[in-house]
Design an enzyme around this catalytic site. Structure first.
Site, PDB file in Angstrom:
ATOM      1  N   HIS A 130     -12.614  77.353 -14.710  1.00  0.00           N
ATOM      2  CA  HIS A 130     -11.208  77.114 -15.052  1.00  0.00           C
ATOM      3  C   HIS A 130     -10.382  78.191 -14.351  1.00  0.00           C
ATOM      4  CE1 HIS A 130      -7.673  77.078 -17.756  1.00  0.00           C
ATOM      5  NE2 HIS A 130      -8.076  75.883 -18.168  1.00  0.00           N
ATOM      6  N   ASP A 207     -17.484  82.345 -20.412  1.00  0.00           N
ATOM      7  CA  ASP A 207     -16.286  81.642 -20.878  1.00  0.00           C
ATOM      8  C   ASP A 207     -16.777  80.482 -21.740  1.00  0.00           C
ATOM      9  OD1 ASP A 207     -14.258  79.856 -21.261  1.00  0.00           O
ATOM     10  OD2 ASP A 207     -13.605  79.786 -19.170  1.00  0.00           O
ATOM     11  N   GLN A 210     -15.323  75.872 -23.891  1.00  0.00           N
ATOM     12  CA  GLN A 210     -15.735  74.479 -24.084  1.00  0.00           C
ATOM     13  C   GLN A 210     -17.101  74.338 -24.745  1.00  0.00           C
ATOM     14  OE1 GLN A 210     -13.787  71.991 -23.755  1.00  0.00           O
ATOM     15  NE2 GLN A 210     -12.125  72.868 -22.561  1.00  0.00           N
ATOM     16  N   LYS A 233      -9.204  75.283 -29.650  1.00  0.00           N
ATOM     17  CA  LYS A 233     -10.153  74.263 -29.174  1.00  0.00           C
ATOM     18  C   LYS A 233     -11.263  74.025 -30.193  1.00  0.00           C
ATOM     19  CE  LYS A 233      -9.389  75.299 -24.282  1.00  0.00           C
ATOM     20  NZ  LYS A 233      -8.652  74.139 -23.755  1.00  0.00           N
ATOM     21  N   CYS A 371      -6.830  72.322 -14.440  1.00  0.00           N
ATOM     22  CA  CYS A 371      -6.901  73.775 -14.192  1.00  0.00           C
ATOM     23  C   CYS A 371      -8.216  74.154 -13.526  1.00  0.00           C
ATOM     24  CB  CYS A 371      -6.714  74.571 -15.485  1.00  0.00           C
ATOM     25  SG  CYS A 371      -5.110  74.344 -16.218  1.00  0.00           S
TER      26      CYS A 371
END
Ligand code: PLP
Length: 412
Positions: A130, A207, A210, A233, A371
């Site tokens: 991202h 990261d 997700q 999220k 993104c």
């Protein structure tokens, strides 16, 4: 319409009732919300936690000796403990509250960069990152002269692990990689990447924006050194996120921002800093957000990861099958180990047109570059459509998506 026939016992109708927004209509049609990778909807317990705190327990945290301030502080610090348990961290000192994944990654680039990176040092990223895990490192490259190296992605959407092995050298200090791609859904082999990084004396930053919403994430099992995620999220509120880091590494990193909360003693000559994690939390924290995030994590806990993961895996499989049967539709990211995301294009139809026409049917998907422009360049496209799922989605909603796509296709 296909009946729910999933190999688990989630009572989806009861779950849907927990999310007030799912009952609304758009353009006179029931909302079909399939944009969960961008942000999830909020259960009543999270909405209630926010209003309850403003109604009953609102006061600035940490500095007050009065009752309300202590109560708000207790809620905020209890939320830190909830996050610590949620990610399996060893200590609450390792849980830094930020505004979200983006701020966590910027904190890393600035503060880790200051402590650990010198001119010529290498940071290894991947082609599926991202922009939040690309641009902060580019800004640091301008300031520090570090080198960025990029692990390529295969046609099916996996990391090229042989290339990763070659790209990591004795000059590699940090490997920063998404756990799950927000476009391809690929679940990356974090433990293998950790082993490769550690073998060269480098650290691994994950990261997890997700992955945290879809599976149990344990920083010890992943064997990573840092991990970032966003509250919004994972059914929590906007404006709150987390950076987890190994305590010994966080200790060596300088503060990210200066101000209240992060100091021990200030004089005009010299300032000393608070202990971890407060050293990284300048200014009034989002203590209402942290409390509401804890309420979201408790909600997930009550349902259980196993059932959530089974339901979402079923939805992803079902969506992949239904969409793949549409003539001219190409799915990006076809790895077996895949998160609850299906990105696609239909030949001859711009993704923006797909999204706009589906919207008129009440179906919310995301279109554009997500993104992740370098990744879209890799697949030689400027835009993709993306449907992404959460625990409250149903097979019937995927049928609505597939039928909507067929309708749109016939218009072109
Ligand atoms: N990283 C990944 C993989 C993402 O999917 C996102 C958001 O879509 C981000 C980082 C940025 O998250 P936020 O905007 O909450 O900071």
């Amino acid at each position: 319409m296909v009946q729910e026939s999933t190999p688990h016992t989630l009572d989806i109708e009861a779950i849907r009732q927990d999310f007030p927004i799912l009952a609304r209509e758009v353009y006179g049609r029931p909302l079909v919300y399939l944009d969960n990778a961008a942000t999830t909807q909020k259960p009543q317990c999270v909405i209630g936690a926010i209003s309850e705190e403003y109604r009953n327990a609102n006061a600035n945290v940490h500095r007050g000796i009065h009752y309300l301030s202590r109560q708000a502080t207790d809620l905020h610090e209890a939320a830190r403990d909830a996050v610590r348990r949620f990610v399996g961290a060893a200590s609450r000192a390792e849980i830094v509250f930020t505004r979200g994944t983006t701020e966590s990654l910027n904190l890393m680039a600035t503060s880790y960069g200051e402590a650990f990176l010198r001119e010529g040092d290498e940071v290894v990223l991947t082609q599926m990152e991202h922009h939040s895990n690309i641009v902060p490192w580019q800004l640091l490259r301008q300031r520090r002269g570090i080198k960025l190296k990029v692990v390529p992605v295969t046609d099916s959407g996996a990391l090229d692990m042989a290339a990763a092995e070659r790209l990591m050298t004795p000059r590699t200090r940090l490997v920063s990689v998404c756990h799950v791609s927000n476009v391809l859904g690929t679940v990356n082999p974090i433990r293998k990447l950790a082993a490769m990084a550690h073998a060269r004396g480098a650290h691994l930053l994950v990261d997890a924006a997700q992955s945290v919403p879809h599976q149990s994430v344990d920083v010890r099992k992943l064997d990573c050194d840092f991990l970032a995620f966003s509250g919004h999220k994972v059914y929590g509120p906007t404006g709150i996120g987390v950076l987890w880091g190994r305590e010994d590494l966080l200790e060596k990193m300088p503060p990210y921002q200066g101000g209240g909360e992060m100091i021990s003693r200030v004089t005009f000559e010299r300032t000393t800093y608070e202990r971890l994690p407060y050293k990284f939390e300048a200014g009034t924290p989002d203590y209402v957000g942290s409390h509401a995030l804890a309420s979201a994590l408790a909600y997930i806990d009550r349902i259980g990861w196993e059932r959530i993961a089974a339901h979402e895996a079923d939805l992803t499989r079902y969506a992949s099958e239904r969409l793949a049967a549409i003539p001219g539709l190409r799915i990006y990211g076809t790895e077996a180990d895949k998160g609850a995301v299906v990105s696609f294009n239909i030949e001859g139809i711009h993704a923006m047109d797909l999204g706009t026409l589906l919207d008129r049917l009440g179906i919310a998907i995301r279109t554009g570059h997500h993104c992740a422009q370098p990744l879209l360049d890799r697949y030689e496209t400027e835009s993709m459509a993306r449907a992404s799922f959460a625990l409250y989605n149903t097979r019937a909603e995927i049928d609505a998506l597939a039928e909507g796509l067929e309708r749109v296709r016939k218009m072109f």
